[in-house]
Design a protein around this motif. Structure first.
Motif, short mmCIF file in Angstrom:
data_model
loop_
_atom_site.label_atom_id
_atom_site.label_comp_id
_atom_site.label_asym_id
_atom_site.label_seq_id
_atom_site.Cartn_x
_atom_site.Cartn_y
_atom_site.Cartn_z
N GLN A 79 0.85 -1.19 0.00
CA GLN A 79 0.00 0.00 0.00
C GLN A 79 0.89 1.24 0.00
O GLN A 79 1.88 1.31 0.73
CB GLN A 79 -0.88 0.02 1.25
CG GLN A 79 -1.89 1.14 1.29
CD GLN A 79 -3.26 0.71 0.82
OE1 GLN A 79 -3.50 -0.48 0.62
NE2 GLN A 79 -4.14 1.66 0.63
N VAL A 80 0.53 2.20 -0.82
CA VAL A 80 1.27 3.47 -0.90
C VAL A 80 0.26 4.60 -0.77
O VAL A 80 -0.75 4.63 -1.45
CB VAL A 80 2.01 3.60 -2.24
CG1 VAL A 80 2.72 4.94 -2.33
CG2 VAL A 80 3.02 2.46 -2.41
N SER A 107 4.11 7.41 1.56
CA SER A 107 4.31 6.58 2.75
C SER A 107 4.43 5.14 2.31
O SER A 107 3.94 4.75 1.24
CB SER A 107 3.15 6.74 3.72
OG SER A 107 1.96 6.26 3.13
N GLY A 108 5.07 4.33 3.10
CA GLY A 108 5.22 2.92 2.76
C GLY A 108 6.65 2.61 2.37
O GLY A 108 7.32 3.39 1.70
N ARG A 109 7.09 1.44 2.76
CA ARG A 109 8.48 1.06 2.53
C ARG A 109 8.73 0.58 1.12
O ARG A 109 9.86 0.31 0.77
CB ARG A 109 8.87 -0.02 3.53
CG ARG A 109 8.97 0.49 4.96
CD ARG A 109 9.22 -0.65 5.92
NE ARG A 109 8.04 -1.48 6.09
CZ ARG A 109 8.01 -2.54 6.90
NH1 ARG A 109 9.07 -2.92 7.55
NH2 ARG A 109 6.89 -3.24 7.01
N THR A 110 7.67 0.46 0.30
CA THR A 110 7.85 -0.07 -1.05
C THR A 110 7.89 1.02 -2.11
O THR A 110 7.83 0.72 -3.29
CB THR A 110 6.71 -1.04 -1.38
OG1 THR A 110 5.46 -0.34 -1.28
CG2 THR A 110 6.72 -2.22 -0.44
N LYS A 112 14.08 9.69 0.43
CA LYS A 112 13.11 10.55 1.11
C LYS A 112 11.67 10.23 0.74
O LYS A 112 10.75 10.89 1.20
CB LYS A 112 13.41 12.01 0.79
CG LYS A 112 14.75 12.50 1.31
CD LYS A 112 14.97 13.96 0.99
CE LYS A 112 16.30 14.46 1.53
NZ LYS A 112 16.53 15.88 1.22
N ASN A 113 11.49 9.22 -0.11
CA ASN A 113 10.14 8.85 -0.56
C ASN A 113 9.38 10.02 -1.18
O ASN A 113 8.21 10.27 -0.85
CB ASN A 113 9.32 8.27 0.61
CG ASN A 113 9.66 6.82 0.89
OD1 ASN A 113 10.66 6.30 0.41
ND2 ASN A 113 8.84 6.17 1.69
N ALA A 136 0.93 9.76 -8.91
CA ALA A 136 0.39 8.42 -8.90
C ALA A 136 1.53 7.41 -8.96
O ALA A 136 2.61 7.71 -9.46
CB ALA A 136 -0.55 8.22 -10.09
N ALA A 137 1.24 6.21 -8.47
CA ALA A 137 2.24 5.14 -8.41
C ALA A 137 1.77 3.94 -9.20
O ALA A 137 0.59 3.56 -9.13
CB ALA A 137 2.51 4.75 -6.95
#
Length: 122
Positions: free
Chosen positions: A1-2, A25-28, A76-77, A97-98
């Protein structure tokens, strides 16, 4: 999830510059390609710029190529869109968007921010 949150929109005169950013947000985050889209009043959402997960590849719409630059900082995402030589026709709500795979079609993008308004006055 992002989860994506845009910032940096505002009002600028024609010929000016503006930078919009998107915090994820999110580690991916670093595994996703990122794109910027915009939606002008009464128009469909359109692709503006995209960048691969590593930043090695970028794509631009013809209407913004040479004026806009997309970049990302995986540490820094964040992903940003530097907009120069702005025109009144660039006025729109800008969305980040991702997507798992970099593309130009908004249907390929899984996660979207809420958008930030950019207004260019003549």
């Amino acid at each position: 999830q992002v989860q994506l949150v845009e910032s940096g929109g505002g009002l600028v005169q024609a010929g000016g510059s503006l930078r919009v950013s998107c915090a994820a947000s999110g580690r991916t985050f670093s595994s996703y390609a990122m794109g910027w889209f915009r939606q002008r009043s009464g128009k469909e959402r359109e692709f503006v710029a995209g960048i691969s997960w590593s930043g090695a590849r970028t794509y631009y719409a013809d209407s913004v190529r040479g004026r806009f630059t997309i970049s990302r900082d995986n540490a820094k995402n964040t992903v940003s869109l530097q907009m120069n030589s702005l025109k009144p026709e660039d006025t729109a709500v800008y969305y980040c968007a991702a997507a798992k795979i970099l593309g130009l079609d908004f249907g390929a993008y899984e996660y979207w921010g809420q958008g930030t308004q950019v207004t260019v006055s003549s």
